[in-house]
Design a protein around this motif. Sequence first.
Motif, short mmCIF file in Angstrom:
data_model
loop_
_atom_site.label_atom_id
_atom_site.label_comp_id
_atom_site.label_asym_id
_atom_site.label_seq_id
_atom_site.Cartn_x
_atom_site.Cartn_y
_atom_site.Cartn_z
N ASN A 6 47.76 92.08 66.95
CA ASN A 6 49.05 91.98 67.62
C ASN A 6 49.71 90.63 67.34
O ASN A 6 50.92 90.53 67.15
N LEU A 19 51.61 91.90 63.87
CA LEU A 19 52.84 92.38 64.49
C LEU A 19 53.75 91.24 64.93
O LEU A 19 54.88 91.47 65.37
N ASN A 29 54.20 99.79 69.58
CA ASN A 29 53.62 99.36 68.30
C ASN A 29 52.18 98.92 68.41
O ASN A 29 51.56 98.49 67.43
N ASN A 30 51.60 99.06 69.61
CA ASN A 30 50.18 98.79 69.80
C ASN A 30 49.77 99.49 71.10
O ASN A 30 50.62 100.03 71.81
N LYS A 85 56.00 98.39 61.81
CA LYS A 85 54.64 97.85 61.85
C LYS A 85 54.04 98.32 63.16
O LYS A 85 54.55 98.02 64.23
#
Length: 442
Positions: free
Chosen positions: A430, A434, A225-226, A295
């Motif tokens: 983040n 997130l 997710n990142n 996300k």
Amino acid sequence: MKVLKFGGTSLGSSERIRNVVNIISDNEIKIVVFSAIESITNLLSDFIKQSKNENWIISEQLLEIIKEKHSTLITELISSANLKEIALKKLNKTILFISKYNYKRVKIKDEKMILSQGEILSSMIIYIYLLDIGMDAALLPSLDFLRINKSKEPDYSFIKAKLIPQIEKHRDCKLFLTQGFICRDYKNNIDHLGRGGSDYTATIIANALNSNSVEIWTDIDGLRNNDPRFVHTTKHISTLSYDDASELAYFGAKILHPASITPAQQKGIPIRIKNTFNPEHIGTLISMNNGKDLKAIASKDQITTIKVKSARMMQAYGFLRRIFEVFDTYHTSVDMLTSSEISVAMTIEDTSSLNEIVRDLSVLGDIQVEKNQSIICIVGNFSDQNFSIQNIVEGLNSIAINMISFGASKNNMTLVIDSINKSKALNLLNTYILNNEPCLTN
């Protein structure tokens, strides 16, 4: 039938190739798409560059490295003396073919022929290795069936007409091999699908054959997710939609070729990203799932922004058309666009015609160019009150946002910042967006 694709890192040694063969050795009918061996495409690109610059000694050394890498694989993989001799002869023939371009002017057409040899060699070695260990397999050269049209889109009618009869020739065979990346253009010249194009090859084939699934085998456990290169507390994404995957791939998620989503999406074919070195991991499934809970963040570097400011824009029709005609003239795509009453801002990645673009745009207004920019793409459900533009702006309160685009998609927001601030921005997002554990940002 399903389609599997293995990238260069999955094929980087004889041990890795044996691992790949273990993965494809079930009894299912499948087509397996192979990239070039790890680092070979880069070596071939460097060979072309050095040859163009008349650095003959360096180009010869690069060719020797290419030969040695493949020769080592053949020696370590193939036991049969006869099959080993066949493989080495094919390798030597390929090296001789490439070497003929070392002392003459290399044209664009020649470059594509040279670059295609990486995939041809890798698939040849793996095919002969399969024969050596007694596995029944058929090698289907992608240059015999994969073609793109004038618009560089897959020519599906041609692909089906050529590929299906080839498969039907081997009625008892369940394992088919082919090359990724390489194809032919509408004039029948050798072409390619761009770097990372083997993913695209796999989904094009899946589309043409109405396959039930595509598996992209790489060296990590699916999407995160990142960006784990800059953020140390990323989380695994188990499922996401085609649209969200397209956004993340286009804006920097290197794990997947951006164009590869569309062929699968057109037929509703699920794509699963798997790890060759951890095959038991679930990976990431890309499908019709709407991804409401997703996300994720991706980023793209080496971006240049171009801003056009002109009072003539106000209430004038046709102004944007004139701007985009300039980019069309120089075959330069625009990644992102924002506008106001008197200005338009755009981002581009390809700067090969930047001077000409700026010259032509200056007729329309004042031009401002900013280099060393990064795009950050934020994908998620923006109808969620806990996931809003306000959260994003507040999370980046210490970083200047040069451009912002939101509205064309309800699940996507893109920002442009100075590249020097990218790592800090990814870590801040983040934490604040997130909801991952805070990370150091310096």
